[in-house]
Design a protein around this motif. Structure first.
Motif, mmCIF file in Angstrom:
data_model
loop_
_atom_site.group_PDB
_atom_site.id
_atom_site.type_symbol
_atom_site.label_atom_id
_atom_site.label_comp_id
_atom_site.label_asym_id
_atom_site.label_seq_id
_atom_site.Cartn_x
_atom_site.Cartn_y
_atom_site.Cartn_z
ATOM 1 N N VAL A 206 0.846 -1.188 0.000
ATOM 2 C CA VAL A 206 0.000 0.000 0.000
ATOM 3 C C VAL A 206 0.884 1.242 0.000
ATOM 4 O O VAL A 206 1.861 1.322 0.759
ATOM 5 N N VAL A 207 0.539 2.194 -0.861
ATOM 6 C CA VAL A 207 1.191 3.507 -0.888
ATOM 7 C C VAL A 207 0.235 4.498 -0.227
ATOM 8 O O VAL A 207 -0.894 4.662 -0.683
ATOM 9 N N VAL A 208 0.677 5.135 0.849
ATOM 10 C CA VAL A 208 -0.127 6.160 1.509
ATOM 11 C C VAL A 208 0.359 7.527 1.044
ATOM 12 O O VAL A 208 1.554 7.831 1.143
ATOM 13 N N MET A 209 -0.576 8.350 0.534
ATOM 14 C CA MET A 209 -0.226 9.669 0.023
ATOM 15 C C MET A 209 -0.906 10.773 0.812
ATOM 16 O O MET A 209 -2.008 10.601 1.340
ATOM 17 N N LYS A 210 -0.238 11.916 0.851
ATOM 18 C CA LYS A 210 -0.806 13.138 1.428
ATOM 19 C C LYS A 210 -0.206 14.327 0.693
ATOM 20 O O LYS A 210 1.016 14.408 0.530
ATOM 21 N N ASP A 211 -1.058 15.211 0.210
ATOM 22 C CA ASP A 211 -0.609 16.447 -0.458
ATOM 23 C C ASP A 211 0.399 16.172 -1.563
ATOM 24 O O ASP A 211 1.397 16.885 -1.718
#
Length: 369
Positions: A206-211
């Motif tokens: 899983v790749v977690v992204m923010k902004d």
């Protein structure tokens, strides 16, 4: 099948002050089911569209099986994409919808028929091939869209929030179906969602992204138990992680977390690491999952306790989620067994399993321990 490499990808729109995607760097393995997750506006769909060739890359390189794709037309990338809106042709039958892309390529009719019927068999849609979309359920619409992608026999599947329009029960069912389909086909798959439960249950990684920035890439279990920072810790998990601002204080050789309504002893292993990193006397953020709270009487063997009032309760069958006030500005949640004695407004004494707490730097919000 395909290996996908994204090397330092940036996306900057002319009207924006900063890039929508910043330095996205990742290798997606052959036959992997990779999930990209994050809140709305974090750039996950834009990333998927750049892989598909539907968005221009501002900087960096996308390659599939060592072939650079930056200037390759979408139709020449051997990619199949399934969107949130399935966009089925209402005047066509299920068979015709699935076959449409192959007919546009002027493929042999016999080959088209074989591929369509094979896809329909895998998706359990054989008895619906002569029906039109208006007679189908939401889940069947989704299967037709998947079938239309499958028959192309692509190197890469791209799925952009494909289950968002389905009801909760059907969403759970289709998650299972999509994973089963991936296991049978073995096609490299990149799946975008805002739903952390989908991410945790479906992804090999899983790749977690923010902004527009990658926060962490890991297997689901590692994301949950070893989050890289406070954002990942709170985003991955439902109910969200409890957090408290406080100070680390040393007393008689022991280390304590001090906050409003809390004076909790830090376990020796965590204390040793905090000493080495120079956090004594500094402000930190302490986090713990709802299941790290225990409803037990205060005693010498349970020193890390606090009192709280039940503001709201959610029954989930064998368990219950309690929403509490009394410690922390934002309140807390506890996941407990579901006996009948809990009442709204009642007072509890809870203890924190300190071996299960997470500690984050107050300034950077990066995980310290």
């Amino acid at each position: 099948m395909a290996k996908v490499v994204l090397e330092h990808i940036y996306k900057q729109y002319p009207s924006d002050n900063k890039p929508t995607i910043q330095d996205f760097h990742l290798e997606i393995h052959d036959k992997e089911f990779l999930v990209i997750v994050g809140p709305s506006g974090c750039g996950k769909s834009t990333t998927l569209r750049m892989i598909a060739g539907l968005e221009e890359i501002s900087d960096g390189t996308v390659s599939i099986d060592d072939r650079t794709m930056n200037h390759v037309e979408p139709k020449d990338r051997n990619i199949a994409m399934v969107f949130q809106n399935h966009a089925l042709y209402p005047h066509m039958t299920v068979y015709e919808n699935i076959a449409f892309g192959l007919k546009m390529k002027k493929m042999d009719e016999k080959e088209i028929d074989q591929r369509v019927r094979h896809a329909a068999q895998m998706l359990d849609m054989e008895s619906y091939l002569d029906q039109r979309p208006k007679t189908l359920s939401g889940g069947q619409h989704q299967r037709v869209a998947l079938g239309r992608a499958m028959v192309r026999e692509p190197e890469l599947f791209l799925l952009d929030e494909p289950l968002s329009n389905l009801d909760a029960t059907l969403r759970v069912h289709m998650r299972t179906e999509i994973r089963k389909l991936h296991q049978r086909l073995g096609t490299t798959t990149i799946y975008v969602t805002h739903d952390q439960t989908e991410a945790m249950t479906m992804g090999d990684r899983v790749v977690v992204m923010k902004d527009g920035v990658i926060q962490q890439v890991a297997i689901p279990n590692e994301l949950y138990h070893h989050p890289a920072n406070l954002f990942v810790a709170r985003f991955m998990g439902s109910p969200t992680m409890n957090v408290l601002d406080g100070i680390l204080s040393e007393e008689d050789g022991l280390l304590f977390f001090i906050a409003e309504g809390a004076r909790w002893k830090i376990p020796a292993e965590k204390a040793s690491s905090l000493r080495e990193k120079g956090y004594i006397g500094k402000s930190i953020i302490l986090g713990f999952r709802p299941e790290a709270l225990q409803d037990e009487p205060e005693s010498p063997s349970r020193p890390n306790t606090f009192k709280a009032e039940i503001e709201m309760m959610e029954h989930t069958g064998s368990e219950m989620t309690l929403y509490l006030k009394g410690v922390g500005r934002g309140g807390m949640t506890a996941r407990v067994k579901s006996p009948s004695e809990y009442r709204l407004g009642s007072q509890l004494t809870l203890s924190v399993k300190m071996d299960q707490v997470y500690i984050f730097d107050k300034e950077t919000e990066e995980a310290v321990v």
